[in-house]
Design an enzyme around this catalytic site. Structure first.
Site, mmCIF file in Angstrom:
data_model
loop_
_atom_site.group_PDB
_atom_site.id
_atom_site.type_symbol
_atom_site.label_atom_id
_atom_site.label_comp_id
_atom_site.label_asym_id
_atom_site.label_seq_id
_atom_site.Cartn_x
_atom_site.Cartn_y
_atom_site.Cartn_z
ATOM 1 N N GLU A 177 -5.891 4.906 13.806
ATOM 2 C CA GLU A 177 -6.815 3.972 14.468
ATOM 3 C C GLU A 177 -7.515 4.557 15.686
ATOM 4 O O GLU A 177 -8.474 3.966 16.198
ATOM 5 C CB GLU A 177 -6.090 2.675 14.870
ATOM 6 C CG GLU A 177 -5.112 2.790 16.017
ATOM 7 C CD GLU A 177 -3.717 3.203 15.590
ATOM 8 O OE1 GLU A 177 -2.817 3.163 16.443
ATOM 9 O OE2 GLU A 177 -3.515 3.576 14.408
ATOM 10 N N ARG B 182 0.840 -1.203 0.000
ATOM 11 C CA ARG B 182 0.000 0.000 0.000
ATOM 12 C C ARG B 182 0.877 1.256 0.000
ATOM 13 O O ARG B 182 2.080 1.195 0.236
ATOM 14 C CB ARG B 182 -0.909 0.004 1.237
ATOM 15 C CG ARG B 182 -2.008 -1.024 1.203
ATOM 16 C CD ARG B 182 -2.781 -1.075 2.516
ATOM 17 N NE ARG B 182 -1.984 -1.649 3.603
ATOM 18 C CZ ARG B 182 -2.418 -1.802 4.846
ATOM 19 N NH1 ARG B 182 -3.640 -1.396 5.179
ATOM 20 N NH2 ARG B 182 -1.643 -2.348 5.776
ATOM 21 N N LEU C 170 -11.778 -5.460 19.257
ATOM 22 C CA LEU C 170 -11.034 -4.200 19.284
ATOM 23 C C LEU C 170 -11.380 -3.422 20.532
ATOM 24 O O LEU C 170 -12.553 -3.179 20.822
ATOM 25 C CB LEU C 170 -11.380 -3.345 18.053
ATOM 26 C CG LEU C 170 -10.798 -1.916 18.062
ATOM 27 C CD1 LEU C 170 -9.285 -1.962 17.867
ATOM 28 C CD2 LEU C 170 -11.455 -1.051 17.000
ATOM 29 N N LYS D 213 1.604 2.139 7.387
ATOM 30 C CA LYS D 213 1.968 1.373 8.582
ATOM 31 C C LYS D 213 2.937 2.159 9.458
ATOM 32 O O LYS D 213 3.593 3.093 9.007
ATOM 33 C CB LYS D 213 2.571 0.031 8.196
ATOM 34 C CG LYS D 213 1.589 -0.921 7.531
ATOM 35 C CD LYS D 213 0.392 -1.235 8.422
ATOM 36 C CE LYS D 213 0.768 -2.104 9.605
ATOM 37 N NZ LYS D 213 -0.428 -2.408 10.460
ATOM 38 N N VAL E 153 -16.766 -3.938 13.149
ATOM 39 C CA VAL E 153 -16.641 -3.876 11.690
ATOM 40 C C VAL E 153 -16.009 -5.151 11.141
ATOM 41 O O VAL E 153 -16.517 -5.758 10.188
ATOM 42 C CB VAL E 153 -15.817 -2.641 11.270
ATOM 43 C CG1 VAL E 153 -15.611 -2.633 9.753
ATOM 44 C CG2 VAL E 153 -16.512 -1.359 11.711
ATOM 45 N N ASN F 31 -0.508 -7.078 8.577
ATOM 46 C CA ASN F 31 -0.954 -6.076 7.594
ATOM 47 C C ASN F 31 -1.745 -6.766 6.486
ATOM 48 O O ASN F 31 -1.415 -6.702 5.313
ATOM 49 C CB ASN F 31 0.230 -5.288 7.027
ATOM 50 C CG ASN F 31 1.265 -6.163 6.343
ATOM 51 O OD1 ASN F 31 1.480 -7.315 6.721
ATOM 52 N ND2 ASN F 31 1.930 -5.633 5.328
ATOM 53 N N HIS G 77 -0.778 1.725 16.292
ATOM 54 C CA HIS G 77 -1.051 0.587 17.192
ATOM 55 C C HIS G 77 0.023 0.499 18.280
ATOM 56 O O HIS G 77 0.644 -0.545 18.501
ATOM 57 C CB HIS G 77 -1.123 -0.719 16.396
ATOM 58 C CG HIS G 77 -2.218 -0.741 15.371
ATOM 59 N ND1 HIS G 77 -3.561 -0.831 15.697
ATOM 60 C CD2 HIS G 77 -2.181 -0.665 14.016
ATOM 61 C CE1 HIS G 77 -4.296 -0.816 14.599
ATOM 62 N NE2 HIS G 77 -3.483 -0.706 13.565
ATOM 63 N N TYR H 17 -1.118 4.525 10.735
ATOM 64 C CA TYR H 17 -1.520 3.533 11.737
ATOM 65 C C TYR H 17 -0.315 3.271 12.637
ATOM 66 O O TYR H 17 0.764 2.923 12.144
ATOM 67 C CB TYR H 17 -1.932 2.222 11.073
ATOM 68 C CG TYR H 17 -3.242 2.278 10.321
ATOM 69 C CD1 TYR H 17 -4.446 2.497 10.986
ATOM 70 C CD2 TYR H 17 -3.280 2.090 8.945
ATOM 71 C CE1 TYR H 17 -5.654 2.539 10.302
ATOM 72 C CE2 TYR H 17 -4.485 2.127 8.257
ATOM 73 C CZ TYR H 17 -5.666 2.350 8.936
ATOM 74 O OH TYR H 17 -6.848 2.394 8.255
ATOM 75 N N ASP I 259 -2.754 -6.685 15.305
ATOM 76 C CA ASP I 259 -2.158 -5.346 15.384
ATOM 77 C C ASP I 259 -2.201 -4.785 16.800
ATOM 78 O O ASP I 259 -1.383 -3.946 17.165
ATOM 79 C CB ASP I 259 -2.876 -4.373 14.445
ATOM 80 C CG ASP I 259 -2.381 -4.480 13.004
ATOM 81 O OD1 ASP I 259 -1.172 -4.686 12.820
ATOM 82 O OD2 ASP I 259 -3.196 -4.366 12.085
#
Length: 366
Positions: free
Chosen positions: A118, A15, A240, A75, A178, A300, A96, A94, A270
């Site tokens: 996030e 990505r 989560l 990331k 989600v 990922n 985490h 992101y 993650d």
């Protein structure tokens, strides 16, 4: 503002932090965008596409970090990038943090401003920058789980949808957020029998309303988890806790209750994983086996479908990137509660409570 988009260097991460369309919008607003050469190739975007949109192409990741006031990526920085992050630089990605004390310490030491996708939370309590990747990961969890249920990769040898005269496979989904709902939708579409567990009755009622009859709900507790893992073929971890480490809902001793070849896909990896035996894996080496149970815990997952993921991510991050670039991070955060919730580490201080708690620290004021 000068905005940098480096090439992702995490294992098999294809990505990129911004599409050419996103670059175009920034340049239109009189910002300068530096893009590392070939950063978008994995997602299907060439340097020429970015040049046409107005980006300035730089050869190395070091140049991008050195010349940018804000870094926009996908990331968290990995160890090779720690020294590249500069004092007062805004890093929007992101993170985490709760799952990595080393990363947390490195970003504290950098004195940068770390805004985590996030934990950006809007007034409705949703996580707009996490949602699209959770949607991708939830759907992918079923694709990957179905593949690793095949016997040649040590799975049970079960076809999730079954065939006439043979019962379909059984999927257990932990969490009706989600990830869980997208996983349940995909599994149900294949014809699998799906059980989804959560402690939030409002979410379970929603699942009952929108899912077909072969998706059933139950309240999540240890008794029910121990009961269902004994006869389900595929287990999806989709729990989560915003900004915090995921709870271990499945402990190591529970693996012995599962049938040989059961597959666990822990999307919560993650945030440390909701299975005690979870450890991060890569697309290159995605699985490992403990007590004859196949564990898939790629950190990922959406990176395997980079075109879809990059487009979906830029759709939601771009308005925030524009706000940060147009106003500067302090004013943008002051004017937007959602962005304020995204602040994790500010110039050497942890300002997000759950991250501080994860490492026995005290959260400071931004």
């Amino acid at each position: 503002m000068t905005v940098g988009v480096p090439k992702e260097i995490k294992n098999n991460e294809s990505r990129v932090g911004m599409t050419p369309a996103g670059v175009y919008e920034l340049v239109k607003n009189e910002h300068t965008v530096y893009l590392q050469s070939s950063a978008g190739e994995g997602s299907g975007f060439s340097d020429a596409d970015y040049k046409k949109a107005g980006a300035i192409i730089l050869d190395t990741i070091g140049q991008v970090y050195a010349m940018s006031e804000m870094i926009v990526k996908v990331k968290e920085p990995i160890e090779e990038e720690y020294a590249l992050v500069q004092k007062d630089q805004v890093v929007f990605t992101y993170f985490h943090f709760a799952s990595s004390q080393r990363l947390t310490k490195a970003m504290i030491d950098s004195k940068a401003v770390c805004i985590a996708y996030e934990t950006v939370e809007d007034e409705e309590g949703t996580l707009p920058l996490l949602t699209p990747m959770s949607e991708v990961a939830g759907r992918m969890a079923i694709q990957q789980g179905a593949k690793y249920l095949e016997k040649p990769v040590k799975g049970r040898g079960v076809l999730l949808g079954g065939v006439p005269g043979v019962a379909p496979g059984k999927v257990l989904v932990l969490g009706a957020g989600v990830v869980g709902i997208q996983a349940a939708k995909m599994a149900a579409g294949l014809g699998a029998h799906v059980t989804i567990l959560d402690i939030n009755m409002k979410r379970l009622r929603y699942v009952n309303d929108v899912m077909p009859p072969h998706v059933v709900t139950e309240f999540s507790n240890e008794f029910n988890i121990r009961k269902h893992i004994q006869d389900h073929d595929l287990i999806i971890g989709g729990v989560l806790l915003k900004g915090a480490k995921a709870p271990n809902l499945i402990t190591k001793d529970m693996l012995k209750l599962m049938r040989p070849g059961t597959v666990i896909v822990d999307v919560a990896v993650d945030q440390g994983g909701c299975v005690e035996t979870t450890r991060p894996t890569t697309h290159e080496d995605p699985i490992y086996i403990i007590d004859d149970v196949v564990h898939y815990s790629v950190a990922n997952m959406p990176g395997a479908v980079p075109y879809t993921s990059t487009m979906a991510l830029t759709n939601v991050t771009l308005p925030y990137v524009l706000s940060l670039a147009n106003s500067g991070w302090e004013k943008a955060v002051a004017n937007d509660t959602a962005l304020q919730n995204g602040l994790n580490i500010v110039k050497g201080k942890v300002v997000y409570e759950e991250i501080a708690q994860a490492f026995g620290m005290e959260a400071m004021m931004a």
